[in-house]
Motif scaffolding. Structure first.
Motif, mmCIF file in Angstrom:
data_model
loop_
_atom_site.group_PDB
_atom_site.id
_atom_site.type_symbol
_atom_site.label_atom_id
_atom_site.label_comp_id
_atom_site.label_asym_id
_atom_site.label_seq_id
_atom_site.Cartn_x
_atom_site.Cartn_y
_atom_site.Cartn_z
ATOM 1 N N TRP A 120 0.844 -1.199 0.000
ATOM 2 C CA TRP A 120 0.000 0.000 0.000
ATOM 3 C C TRP A 120 0.880 1.249 0.000
ATOM 4 C CZ3 TRP A 120 -0.209 3.827 3.860
ATOM 5 C CH2 TRP A 120 -1.128 4.853 3.596
ATOM 6 N N GLY A 124 0.309 1.587 -3.645
ATOM 7 C CA GLY A 124 -1.096 1.950 -3.499
ATOM 8 C C GLY A 124 -1.318 3.434 -3.267
ATOM 9 N N HIS A 327 -6.708 3.182 2.025
ATOM 10 C CA HIS A 327 -6.518 1.795 2.469
ATOM 11 C C HIS A 327 -7.651 0.899 1.953
ATOM 12 C CE1 HIS A 327 -2.993 1.931 5.007
ATOM 13 N NE2 HIS A 327 -3.464 2.943 5.707
ATOM 14 N N PHE A 330 -7.371 0.182 -1.738
ATOM 15 C CA PHE A 330 -6.287 -0.745 -2.048
ATOM 16 C C PHE A 330 -6.631 -2.162 -1.608
ATOM 17 C CE2 PHE A 330 -2.061 -2.704 -1.257
ATOM 18 C CZ PHE A 330 -1.570 -2.630 -2.553
#
Length: 338
Positions: A120, A124, A327, A330
């Motif tokens: 991430w 991400g 978050h 992703f």
């Protein structure tokens, strides 16, 4: 002809200036809350050696362990104010400053492995969003190192969410207390160094302290005989953040060395921790410790409670909302949540 001479002189001056910058030595004072003797502390020391070696001695890191300059929770502000150059603690200490730091310190019930969490950050869009937050407070995020999933240790069985009812345990501050309270537990916020004594004197029944290997090294399983494994509830990220003015003043090659060495630290640390945890899990049963592996359904119960709190915390600040949404997007992208 005169213009040519001026251009040549300007180029020579620029090269000379660059040469002086490259020849200059830099020393950064970096503090961690970790002890020098711990596996994490030893990895931090190796990181400092790597930076010095790759820079041929031009960049040295003076490491200060166990919060020896200021308290661990005060490291971030000490860096922002120029008392220290680098903070090697955790963003989770700064949730009082901005709730968004929760989602850079411990997402809680989110990723399964360090590799997903680091992905991430690097793939991400996490680094760009995190950097805006750190820069707002005068720091530059260099990177993360993630140990892996932590374990809940207990004097009573923890076989399912039902066992959390009235379970009195040590919790770090922040969102975790709210998640476990929602599931019926009774979290008590206390310092990491207080855990062993609190368990031994039965002030608490259990603790969210660290991963299985670290918990064993702390002697927790001399006192309590139950643990959740594999872990699923918490996977903290420790960070390295440098005073932004100090970072900006470094030559580009030294900036690159810091970033590359940090990624090497993250890679080596995650692998080494996994080996240590797996070895501990394979032998700890002979010491009378029962490992509780929650079912997929039970883990989903915890994740649902965690995700509810993500959204509530996401509403606490614009930066928190941006990180929560990032978050979640992703995790959907890589199939962790639907």
């Amino acid at each position: 002809m005169k213009l040519l001479k001026v251009a040549v002189c300007a180029a020579a001056l620029s090269m000379a200036t660059s040469a002086v910058a490259l020849a200059k030595d830099y020393t950064l004072k970096i503090q961690t809350h970790l002890s020098a003797e711990s596996p994490n502390g030893k990895n931090a020391a190796q990181f400092a050696k790597d930076v010095e070696s790759m820079s041929s001695g031009r960049l040295k890191l003076e490491m200060y362990y166990s919060g020896s300059i200021v308290k661990g929770t005060e490291t971030f502000d000490a860096v922002a104010n120029g008392i220290l150059d680098g903070d090697m603690t955790t963003a989770g200490y700064q949730t009082g400053k901005n709730p968004a730091f929760q989602f850079l310190g411990d997402i809680m019930g989110g990723y399964n492995t360090p590799w997903e969490q680091l992905s991430w950050l690097y793939y991400g869009g996490g680094m760009e969003k995190a950097q805006k937050l750190y820069n707002k407070y005068g720091l530059q995020l260099i990177g993360w190192w993630v140990s892996g999933q932590e374990t809940m240790s207990s004097s009573v069985p923890l076989a399912s969410p039902a066992d959390l009812k009235d379970w009195k345990f040590r919790s770090p501050p922040g969102m975790e207390t709210e998640i476990f309270a929602e599931l019926g537990a009774k979290p008590i916020v206390m310092g990491f160094g207080e855990v062993f004594t609190a368990l031994e004197t039965k002030v608490i029944e259990g603790a969210d302290a660290a991963n299985l290997a670290v918990n064993k090294s702390l002697g927790l399983y001399d006192v309590v005989k139950h643990a959740t494994y594999p872990g699923f509830h918490s996977m903290p990220s420790d960070h390295l953040a440098i005073n932004k003015d100090v970072y900006d003043a470094l030559p580009n090659d030294l900036k690159s060395i810091l970033n590359v060495a940090m990624q090497k630290l993250a890679f080596q640390h995650a692998m080494g921790t996994q080996v240590a945890v797996s070895e501990t899990a394979s032998t700890i049963g002979s010491e009378g410790v029962t490992l509780h592996n929650w079912s997929a359904e039970d883990r989903a119960t915890f994740r649902a409670a965690a995700q509810k709190k993500w959204q509530e915390w996401g509403d606490k600040s614009p930066e928190a909302r941006e990180l929560v949404d990032s978050h979640v997007a992703f995790m959907k992208r890589i199939g962790l949540i639907k």
